[in-house]
Design an enzyme around this catalytic site. Structure first.
Site, mmCIF file in Angstrom:
data_model
loop_
_atom_site.group_PDB
_atom_site.id
_atom_site.type_symbol
_atom_site.label_atom_id
_atom_site.label_comp_id
_atom_site.label_asym_id
_atom_site.label_seq_id
_atom_site.Cartn_x
_atom_site.Cartn_y
_atom_site.Cartn_z
ATOM 1 C CG HIS A 1 -2.078 -0.936 1.131
ATOM 2 N ND1 HIS A 1 -3.351 -0.600 1.497
ATOM 3 C CD2 HIS A 1 -2.140 -2.205 0.671
ATOM 4 C CE1 HIS A 1 -4.162 -1.625 1.278
ATOM 5 N NE2 HIS A 1 -3.445 -2.620 0.780
ATOM 6 C CE1 TYR B 1 -5.236 3.993 8.559
ATOM 7 C CE2 TYR B 1 -5.822 3.974 10.875
ATOM 8 C CZ TYR B 1 -5.060 3.492 9.832
ATOM 9 O OH TYR B 1 -4.117 2.514 10.064
ATOM 10 N N PRO C 1 -4.342 0.557 18.616
ATOM 11 C CG PRO C 1 -6.302 -0.583 18.037
ATOM 12 C CD PRO C 1 -5.628 0.103 19.179
ATOM 13 C CE LYS D 1 4.469 3.489 13.556
ATOM 14 N NZ LYS D 1 4.161 2.854 12.278
ATOM 15 C CE1 TYR E 1 -1.262 3.923 9.351
ATOM 16 C CE2 TYR E 1 -0.115 2.773 7.582
ATOM 17 C CZ TYR E 1 -1.204 2.893 8.434
ATOM 18 O OH TYR E 1 -2.227 1.981 8.364
HETATM 19 C C1 PHB Z 1 -5.864 -4.217 10.344
HETATM 20 O O1 PHB Z 1 -6.018 -4.409 9.134
HETATM 21 O O2 PHB Z 1 -6.122 -5.105 11.178
HETATM 22 C C2 PHB Z 1 -5.419 -2.884 10.845
HETATM 23 C C3 PHB Z 1 -4.944 -1.958 9.951
HETATM 24 C C4 PHB Z 1 -4.555 -0.712 10.393
HETATM 25 C C5 PHB Z 1 -4.642 -0.396 11.739
HETATM 26 C C6 PHB Z 1 -5.110 -1.323 12.653
HETATM 27 C C7 PHB Z 1 -5.502 -2.585 12.203
HETATM 28 O O3 PHB Z 1 -4.288 0.849 12.167
#
Ligand code: PHB
Length: 399
Positions: free
Chosen positions: A82, A211, A300, A304, A392
């Site tokens: 990505h 997000y 989460p 990280k 990130y």
């Molecule tokens: C996930 O795909 O489980 C995932 C992706 C990004 C995050 C947290 C979990 O910030």
């Protein structure tokens, strides 16, 4: 010793590693590469380790390391690169273009797949790796011969004598007490919300992760494959994951990602993830050290957790090689400070993403407008987007 007992109730190795998660397994690999033997124990079975659903984003540096460990790693075939994420607020999406901003990427590759790969590799290399073994304590961490006291699945007591003990045993670490003096001692904060995570059978709703900060609360649209998706919606920490019907969850998710119509499908797994930030007061004491969730927990939102665990063991492996092969204590003496620099940057980033994207019952009208102003400041500024992209995709190791 009774001959009827399990063959070895007393083993001697150079490094005893408690926990066969990503940190413990990768550490055993890095040590083996340097010719240092280790024993890895985990209280779970191999099946449990391989099936626990965790997050799915690997930083560029994590992928570089996994590729160095195994050039044919499935990260590049099963995983998906990505080059950005979308931040969504006020009904609009804003792309954070990692490639353009920092010339780095992340990979979507679930943690349990990393674990399957690493377990297979370590076992094929002859690693002493014992499942169903529960550590109860670490003794003599102040001496050159620390010990892990444990019990095997069949109840047989097991003592592992080593030159060094590593706690890679997760947030309920048993090793932590030998390092910090208490099982909990650390910097801690809890958040007044959690995520309800779902897995569903549906095609992806977007090419990249979304997000979304919305008036109805936060949602994250992530992915797993062309026909399974992972999504999260902010919820109460005490929420019952089964209280809502599929229809209610979909209506809620759709309302939180205005401007995008999510592709719906049957939901086959739900779980609630609590939000905590934690860093142990001490990361190393004598000949015992903590890595990964045993050392720290992050919420989460910044993806990280596993990446930070792996960054810890890269630092620790070098320090252990210097200590055990060359009797050089400098790097191990610096371990806590070196690891802490990245840990606190990741703590800040995870807290920042969390605070910028979620609403709480206490959020006032002022707070809400300030939050939208903060999101605007990020997306309108190349410097703001660059900070997000740097954090990130992951800072270089040791930074
Ligand atoms: C996930 O795909 O489980 C995932 C992706 C990004 C995050 C947290 C979990 O910030």
């Amino acid at each position: 010793m009774s001959t009827a007992a399990a063959p070895a109730d007393h083993v001697r190795t150079r490094v005893a590693i408690v926990g066969a998660g990503p940190a413990g397994l990768i550490l055993s690999h890095l040590l083996a590469d340097a010719g240092i033997a280790s024993v890895v124990i985990d209280q779970r079975s191999r099946e449990q380790i391989e099936s626990t659903i965790r997050a799915g984003i690997l930083e560029q540096g994590t992928v570089d390391l996994l590729t160095a460990i195994d050039p044919n790693t499935r990260v590049h075939t099963v995983g998906d690169r990505h080059d950005g994420i979308e931040l969504r607020f006020g009904g609009e999406g804003h792309r954070i273009d990692f490639r353009d901003l920092v010339d780095r990427s992340v990979w979507l590759y679930p943690q349990h797949e990393v674990l399957k790969d690493m377990l297979a590799l370590r076992l094929a290399s002859g690693q002493d790796l014992r499942f169903g073994v529960t550590a109860s304590r670490v003794e003599d961490a102040e001496t050159d011969h620390p010990r892990v006291i444990a019990t095997a699945a069949d109840g047989t007591p097991l003592t592992i004598e080593a030159d060094f003990v590593v706690g890679a045993d997760g947030s309920r670490s048993v090793v932590r007490a030998a390092v910090t003096g208490t099982s909990k001692g650390g910097y801690f904060r809890e958040y007044p919300f959690a995520w309800l995570g779902i897995l569903c059978e549906a095609p992806p709703s977007a090419d990249e992760l979304i997000y979304s900060n919305s008036e109805n609360g936060f949602a994250l649209i992530s992915q797993r494959s062309h026909d399974v998706q992972r999504m999260y919606l902010q919820c109460d920490p005490d929420a019952d994951p089964n209280a809502l019907s599929d229809e209610q969850i979909w209506a809620d998710l759709q309302s939180r990602v205005p401007g995008t119509t999510l592709k719906e499908g049957p939901i086959f797994q739900r779980d609630v993830l609590r939000f905590r930030s934690f860093v142990a007061h001490e990361l190393r004491h004598g000949r015992a050290a903590l890595v990964g969730d045993a050392a720290h927990t992050v919420p989460p939102t910044g993806a990280k957790g596993m990446n930070l665990a792996i960054a810890d063991v890269v630092v620790l492996a070098k320090a252990l090689v210097a200590l055990l092969d060359e009797d050089d204590v400098r790097l191990i003496d610096e371990y806590a400070e070196t690891a802490s620099r990245r840990i606190w940057k990741a703590q800040h980033f995870s807290w920042w993403m969390t605070s910028m994207l979620h609403l709480t019952p206490e959020t006032s009208d002022f707070d809400r407008r300030r939050q939208l102003g903060e999101l605007r400041s990020v997306v309108d500024s190349r410097a703001g987007r660059t900070y997000l992209a740097e954090a990130y995709t992951g800072w270089p190791t040791g930074a």
